[in-house]
Design an enzyme around this catalytic site. Structure first.
Site, PDB file in Angstrom:
ATOM      1  N   ASP A 195      31.735  49.706  43.050  1.00 42.39           N
ATOM      2  CA  ASP A 195      33.089  50.025  43.234  1.00 42.39           C
ATOM      3  C   ASP A 195      33.824  49.607  42.141  1.00 42.39           C
ATOM      4  OD1 ASP A 195      32.736  47.538  44.406  1.00 42.39           O
ATOM      5  OD2 ASP A 195      34.422  47.616  45.669  1.00 42.39           O
ATOM      6  N   ASP A 253      32.098  44.284  39.097  1.00 44.12           N
ATOM      7  CA  ASP A 253      31.105  45.215  39.266  1.00 44.12           C
ATOM      8  C   ASP A 253      30.927  45.652  37.545  1.00 44.12           C
ATOM      9  OD1 ASP A 253      33.370  45.391  41.482  1.00 44.12           O
ATOM     10  OD2 ASP A 253      31.316  46.660  41.885  1.00 44.12           O
ATOM     11  N   VAL A 275      27.006  46.658  45.342  1.00 40.60           N
ATOM     12  CA  VAL A 275      27.845  45.642  44.990  1.00 40.60           C
ATOM     13  C   VAL A 275      29.151  46.164  45.462  1.00 40.60           C
ATOM     14  CG1 VAL A 275      26.456  44.700  43.143  1.00 40.60           C
ATOM     15  CG2 VAL A 275      28.261  46.267  42.696  1.00 40.60           C
ATOM     16  N   HIS A 298      30.847  37.649  41.189  1.00 45.65           N
ATOM     17  CA  HIS A 298      30.237  37.777  42.512  1.00 45.65           C
ATOM     18  C   HIS A 298      28.902  39.010  42.219  1.00 45.65           C
ATOM     19  CE1 HIS A 298      33.411  35.948  44.948  1.00 45.65           C
ATOM     20  NE2 HIS A 298      34.308  36.844  44.354  1.00 45.65           N
ATOM     21  N   ASP A 299      29.395  40.001  41.634  1.00 47.60           N
ATOM     22  CA  ASP A 299      28.541  41.136  41.919  1.00 47.60           C
ATOM     23  C   ASP A 299      27.328  40.889  40.402  1.00 47.60           C
ATOM     24  OD1 ASP A 299      29.997  42.478  43.549  1.00 47.60           O
ATOM     25  OD2 ASP A 299      31.025  43.823  42.379  1.00 47.60           O
TER      26      ASP A 299
HETATM   27  C1  BDR Z   1      33.407  41.476  46.259  1.00 45.09           C
HETATM   28  O1  BDR Z   1      34.753  42.103  46.448  1.00 45.09           O
HETATM   29  C2  BDR Z   1      34.988  42.874  45.366  1.00 45.09           C
HETATM   30  O2  BDR Z   1      36.451  42.627  45.103  1.00 45.09           O
HETATM   31  C3  BDR Z   1      34.154  42.230  44.250  1.00 45.09           C
HETATM   32  O3  BDR Z   1      34.030  43.395  43.281  1.00 45.09           O
HETATM   33  C4  BDR Z   1      32.751  41.788  45.041  1.00 45.09           C
HETATM   34  O4  BDR Z   1      31.749  43.066  45.069  1.00 45.09           O
HETATM   35  C5  BDR Z   1      33.605  40.201  46.428  1.00 45.09           C
HETATM   36  O5  BDR Z   1      33.881  39.627  47.695  1.00 45.09           O
HETATM   37 CA    CA Z   2      32.247  45.087  43.733  1.00 49.29          CA
END
Ligand code: BDR
Ligand code: CA
Length: 308
Positions: free
Chosen positions: A9, A14, A122, A236-237
């Site tokens: 997304d 990402d 993701v 994160h991703d």
């Molecule tokens: C997730 O939320 C999104 O905003 C980021 O892309 C990640 O996938 C982190 O909580």
């Molecule tokens: Ca994401």
């Protein structure tokens, strides 16, 4: 060689996941699928196409689900900007959206290549959940599922829920209970990858278009995270891609995870339950932060060497 379908997304982190996947010889992207999540689908699709074009990714880019399975849309414009990927500027692009249905593509690709395909999600897990519902044999044909999402403790969108799960809890429950081998990168682990100005500077020095996109996007992402989360952003991703390239960076516990789809207060909470041997998720606990950052730098160096 990991053959992946990467569902995104896009989205600042990402984008880093896509950059890392595109850079590395150990990964072959079979397709990118854009899904509603950080921003509505028309934005996440546009952002994914722009990035795929800039990175010269040959794999097709599909339009995935425009909305969650049951709940109303929850987007994150404060964190990722009104277009979902504020910061970088893209010119006209050649890359066009692939015609055809993303869910049909997932089913066809996985069923034609049993045991070969890793599905990486993701964003919210809507596309994979739909595919699992349409073709129940999919879970047995996937090599593995690697997802970013969830938390064993505090959330980041509500006190109890992480964004990707909160944005489609019913889809997350379908995926986490499907029986396929699952690796889950939740906040417990991903919050150990908070970046700093030095890392941004290191990647800026690498040079090239990918580094330029990274730095422009981190300018916005860092500002929004400092404003709303009071810290630099976490990668994160990219943890999902780093795991596929270098699994030894991570440590896990085996858990059975249920998603709260009923309660109003805890909607989207991931609860660690008594272990059910039929439904085990490898839940990431720790990452070697320095090793992870070195891998990030290495991926951007590889892109520069490839003229990107
Ligand atoms: C997730 O939320 C999104 O905003 C980021 O892309 C990640 O996938 C982190 O909580
Ligand atoms: Ca994401």
């Amino acid at each position: 060689m990991e053959r992946i379908i990467l569902d995104v997304d896009t989205g600042h982190d990402d984008a880093v996941a896509i950059e890392m996947a595109a850079s590395h010889p150990g990964i072959r992207i079979e397709a990118l699928i854009a899904v509603n999540g950080n921003s509505p689908l028309h934005n996440t699709l546009e952002n994914t196409l722009n990035l795929a074009d800039a990175l010269r990714i040959e794999a097709p880019v599909f339009a995935g689900s425009p909305a969650p399975l049951l709940r109303s849309r929850a987007n994150a414009p404060a964190i990722h900007g009104e277009n979902g990927f504020a910061g970088p500027v893209f010119g006209p692009r050649k890359k066009q959206v692939q015609s055809g249905n993303a869910v049909e593509f997932i089913i066809r690709t996985v069923m034609d290549n049993p045991g070969q395909i890793t599905f990486v999600s993701v964003g919210p897990y809507t596309d994979l959940a739909l595919a699992l519902r349409v073709e129940p044999r999919l879970a047995g044909a996937l090599k593995q599922i690697v997802v970013m999402g969830g938390t064993s403790g505090q959330g980041n969108v509500t006190p109890n829920a992480e964004f990707n799960i909160f944005a489609d809890p019913e889809a997350a429950q379908i995926v986490l209970s499907c029986g396929a081998p699952i690796v889950m990168m939740g906040l417990d682990c991903t919050l150990q990858t908070i970046i700093n100005p030095q890392l941004i500077e290191d990647i800026r020095k690498t040079g090239g278009r990918a580094s330029e996109i990274f730095c422009a996007s981190m300018g916005f992402y860092a500002e929004s995270c400092l404003k709303y989360i009071h810290d630099y952003p976490a990668m994160h991703d990219p943890c999902c891609i780093a795991y596929l390239i270098k699994p030894q960076l991570f440590s896990f516990t085996e858990e059975t995870i249920e998603v709260d789809t009923k309660s109003e207060l805890n909607y989207g909470r991931t609860s660690l339950m008594w272990k059910d041997p039929g439904h085990i998720v490898r839940f990431a606990r720790r990452v070697d932060r320095e090793g992870f950052f070195e891998l990030m730098r290495d991926c951007f160096r590889r892109l520069k060497e490839a003229g990107i």
